[in-house]
Design a protein around this motif. Structure first.
Motif, mmCIF file in Angstrom:
data_model
loop_
_atom_site.group_PDB
_atom_site.id
_atom_site.type_symbol
_atom_site.label_atom_id
_atom_site.label_comp_id
_atom_site.label_asym_id
_atom_site.label_seq_id
_atom_site.Cartn_x
_atom_site.Cartn_y
_atom_site.Cartn_z
ATOM 1 N N ASP A 171 7.939 14.394 31.532
ATOM 2 C CA ASP A 171 7.079 14.262 32.714
ATOM 3 C C ASP A 171 5.686 14.742 32.331
ATOM 4 O O ASP A 171 5.449 15.953 32.224
ATOM 5 C CB ASP A 171 7.641 15.112 33.860
ATOM 6 C CG ASP A 171 6.791 15.041 35.127
ATOM 7 O OD1 ASP A 171 5.619 14.614 35.045
ATOM 8 O OD2 ASP A 171 7.291 15.424 36.197
ATOM 9 N N PRO A 172 4.737 13.822 32.108
ATOM 10 C CA PRO A 172 3.410 14.235 31.643
ATOM 11 C C PRO A 172 2.556 14.886 32.728
ATOM 12 O O PRO A 172 1.560 15.539 32.412
ATOM 13 C CB PRO A 172 2.781 12.917 31.167
ATOM 14 C CG PRO A 172 3.472 11.865 31.967
ATOM 15 C CD PRO A 172 4.867 12.350 32.185
ATOM 16 N N LEU A 173 2.911 14.715 33.998
ATOM 17 C CA LEU A 173 2.131 15.345 35.067
ATOM 18 C C LEU A 173 2.431 16.839 35.172
ATOM 19 O O LEU A 173 1.534 17.645 35.407
ATOM 20 C CB LEU A 173 2.413 14.668 36.409
ATOM 21 C CG LEU A 173 2.084 13.176 36.508
ATOM 22 C CD1 LEU A 173 2.241 12.703 37.946
ATOM 23 C CD2 LEU A 173 0.678 12.885 36.015
ATOM 24 N N ARG A 174 3.701 17.200 35.006
ATOM 25 C CA ARG A 174 4.100 18.604 35.103
ATOM 26 C C ARG A 174 4.271 19.248 33.733
ATOM 27 O O ARG A 174 4.516 20.444 33.652
ATOM 28 C CB ARG A 174 5.403 18.715 35.890
ATOM 29 C CG ARG A 174 5.271 18.220 37.334
ATOM 30 C CD ARG A 174 6.629 18.121 38.012
ATOM 31 N NE ARG A 174 6.509 17.590 39.374
ATOM 32 C CZ ARG A 174 6.412 16.299 39.662
ATOM 33 N NH1 ARG A 174 6.426 15.401 38.685
ATOM 34 N NH2 ARG A 174 6.287 15.896 40.909
ATOM 35 N N HIS A 175 4.172 18.455 32.677
ATOM 36 C CA HIS A 175 4.391 18.946 31.315
ATOM 37 C C HIS A 175 5.759 19.632 31.232
ATOM 38 O O HIS A 175 5.899 20.753 30.753
ATOM 39 C CB HIS A 175 3.273 19.894 30.897
ATOM 40 C CG HIS A 175 3.197 20.134 29.412
ATOM 41 N ND1 HIS A 175 3.412 19.149 28.476
ATOM 42 C CD2 HIS A 175 2.945 21.284 28.697
ATOM 43 C CE1 HIS A 175 3.274 19.668 27.257
ATOM 44 N NE2 HIS A 175 3.007 20.945 27.369
ATOM 45 N N ARG A 176 6.752 18.904 31.710
ATOM 46 C CA ARG A 176 8.132 19.368 31.730
ATOM 47 C C ARG A 176 9.031 18.266 31.177
ATOM 48 O O ARG A 176 8.622 17.111 31.063
ATOM 49 C CB ARG A 176 8.584 19.716 33.151
ATOM 50 C CG ARG A 176 7.843 20.878 33.804
ATOM 51 C CD ARG A 176 8.272 22.201 33.173
ATOM 52 N NE ARG A 176 7.728 23.349 33.874
ATOM 53 C CZ ARG A 176 6.574 23.944 33.577
ATOM 54 N NH1 ARG A 176 5.808 23.420 32.599
ATOM 55 N NH2 ARG A 176 6.157 25.007 34.222
ATOM 56 N N VAL A 177 10.268 18.635 30.845
ATOM 57 C CA VAL A 177 11.242 17.664 30.365
ATOM 58 C C VAL A 177 12.484 17.714 31.243
ATOM 59 O O VAL A 177 12.767 18.721 31.899
ATOM 60 C CB VAL A 177 11.630 17.921 28.886
ATOM 61 C CG1 VAL A 177 10.455 17.658 27.970
ATOM 62 C CG2 VAL A 177 12.193 19.320 28.695
ATOM 63 N N HIS A 178 13.223 16.599 31.267
ATOM 64 C CA HIS A 178 14.505 16.495 31.959
ATOM 65 C C HIS A 178 15.571 16.193 30.910
ATOM 66 O O HIS A 178 15.434 15.220 30.152
ATOM 67 C CB HIS A 178 14.474 15.360 32.992
ATOM 68 C CG HIS A 178 13.489 15.571 34.099
ATOM 69 N ND1 HIS A 178 13.872 15.820 35.396
ATOM 70 C CD2 HIS A 178 12.126 15.557 34.107
ATOM 71 C CE1 HIS A 178 12.802 15.947 36.157
ATOM 72 N NE2 HIS A 178 11.722 15.795 35.385
ATOM 73 N N HIS A 179 16.603 17.000 30.863
ATOM 74 C CA HIS A 179 17.691 16.745 29.923
ATOM 75 C C HIS A 179 18.506 15.568 30.440
ATOM 76 O O HIS A 179 19.065 15.625 31.537
ATOM 77 C CB HIS A 179 18.576 17.986 29.778
ATOM 78 C CG HIS A 179 19.640 17.830 28.743
ATOM 79 N ND1 HIS A 179 20.937 17.503 29.044
ATOM 80 C CD2 HIS A 179 19.575 17.924 27.381
ATOM 81 C CE1 HIS A 179 21.653 17.423 27.933
ATOM 82 N NE2 HIS A 179 20.845 17.669 26.908
ATOM 83 N N VAL A 180 18.574 14.489 29.659
ATOM 84 C CA VAL A 180 19.251 13.275 30.129
ATOM 85 C C VAL A 180 20.507 12.950 29.332
ATOM 86 O O VAL A 180 21.214 11.997 29.661
ATOM 87 C CB VAL A 180 18.295 12.060 30.122
ATOM 88 C CG1 VAL A 180 17.136 12.284 31.071
ATOM 89 C CG2 VAL A 180 17.786 11.757 28.717
ATOM 90 N N GLY A 181 20.801 13.707 28.274
ATOM 91 C CA GLY A 181 22.020 13.423 27.543
ATOM 92 C C GLY A 181 22.109 14.180 26.244
ATOM 93 O O GLY A 181 21.139 14.826 25.805
ATOM 94 N N PRO A 182 23.269 14.108 25.582
ATOM 95 C CA PRO A 182 23.458 14.786 24.301
ATOM 96 C C PRO A 182 22.715 14.055 23.192
ATOM 97 O O PRO A 182 22.277 12.920 23.359
ATOM 98 C CB PRO A 182 24.977 14.712 24.099
ATOM 99 C CG PRO A 182 25.377 13.458 24.828
ATOM 100 C CD PRO A 182 24.468 13.377 26.019
#
Length: 377
Positions: free
Chosen positions: A104-115
């Protein structure tokens, strides 16, 4: 409408033909969300260990927004719509645990979506795809070339950020064969055993240079010095290798015309004489300011009968090369602005060659004075 990958249903060949036509886009439509709706909660990117690839810094220098609107970023985008989505496949040696993450470039965060995927190499692999609706919302049928160019710019931003952080040698895949992802950038962790970079490439950029890179608002008057223009053209040619594209520059007075590299890139030679910038301005969606730009660097090729893979490859490579050329222009103190929307821009036919063989694909307008300096005089 596009399919679930955002691909034009009637095919990329037809989409490019429409984009090159004089037909104007209709009224704007909703752009949708500015970030792909990744599943799961957003997570901060941890601080990197001394031997880790610093993903927080890598993404900050390449793709992260630095204002709340999301428009201000280290990579340019047509209309500041930023359609490129980034999925990170993380291996060992990174500041995130191995796995797959949506960024997420707006929040400079990541979402774990899989192994992690079996056989994931050390470091990070960034897979770049697009949410076409963001660009289609404003540019309509002209969107698909812009989507590809934006992806090439994003790949170049990641490449330059990796070089600034002295990672292992980044590898960029812009072969045009895949519809999704459109491009892949693989960045190993820092490793003294990485192969030495070619001697002809420029010195690695600094983080400050990457964060300072911005598209200069028009006008961009002033003819760049000979050495600066030669360096920008040389960077574009190196980065746009592969034989798909050719590069030249339309220069203004006192000797207007087209110039290109000669003698192995050590000099410029005049290709044609005569004023061409007003024609380029008309071809570039009527952006009249181009007629007074000091120089317009052009990537051209991609014939009418090119297949989808050729179209993707040419536009991805053009975006990548113009991004690197922009950094070279910045290092030489030039004002610069990418120009991606081109209609009826059959450069070959205009210069007396067979029609349909040599179209303008992308451009970088160059000048010696910024708009605020020009307006203050």
């Amino acid at each position: 409408m596009e399919d679930h990958h955002g691909n034009p249903p009637t095919g990329l060949v037809a989409a490019l033909a429409r984009a090159r036509s004089p037909k104007r886009p209709g009224s704007d439509t909703p752009a949708g969300t500015a970030v792909r709706p990744w599943p799961g909660p957003p997570c901060p990117i941890p601080e990197a260990g001394p031997a880790d690839l610093d993903l927080r810094a890598l993404l900050r220098l390449s793709l992260a927004a630095s204002d709340t609107s999301g428009r201000l970023r280290p990579t340019p985008s047509a209309g500041a719509l930023h359609p490129v989505d980034t999925e990170l496949v993380v291996g060992t040696g990174c500041s995130l645990p191995p796995g797959r993450y949506g960024y997420d470039p707006l929040r400079h965060r990541v979402h774990h979506v899989g192994p992690p995927v079996d056989g994931t190499p050390a470091g990070v692999t960034a897979a770049l795809s697009v949410t076409a609706q963001r660009t289609v919302s404003h540019y309509g049928h002209r969107a698909w070339p812009l989507l590809l160019l934006d992806t090439g710019h994003a790949a170049a931003a990641l490449f330059l950020a990796a070089r600034a952080l002295n990672t292992g040698e980044p590898r960029v895949q812009l072969d045009g064969h895949a519809e999704n992802p459109l491009a892949v950038v693989r960045i190993p962790p820092p490793d003294v055993r990485s192969p030495r970079r070619p001697a002809e490439t420029e010195a690695p950029p600094t983080p400050a240079e990457l964060l300072a890179r911005r598209s200069t608002p028009p006008p961009l008057p002033g003819l760049p010095p000979h050495d600066a223009l030669r360096a920008v053209l040389a960077t574009a040619e190196r980065a746009g290798h592969g034989g798909l594209l050719r590069w030249c520059a339309a220069v203004g007075p006192p000797r207007p015309g087209f110039v290109e590299l000669a003698h192995g890139g050590t000099a410029l030679r005049r290709h044609t004489s005569g004023e061409t910038r007003p024609t380029l301005a008309a071809w570039a969606a009527g952006q009249t300011w181009l007629a007074d730009a000091g120089t317009v660097l052009l990537a051209h090729g991609c014939p009418t009968d090119a297949d989808a893979a050729h179209i993707r490859r040419a536009h991805l490579r053009a975006g990548f090369a113009v991004h690197l050329a922009h950094l070279t222009a910045q290092r030489h103190g030039l004002a610069a602005r990418p120009v991606g929307s081109w209609q009826q821009a059959d450069l070959g036919a205009a210069l007396g060659a067979a029609p349909g063989r040599d179209w303008v694909v992308h451009a970088l307008a160059l000048g010696t004075r910024h708009a605020d300096e020009e307006n203050s005089t």
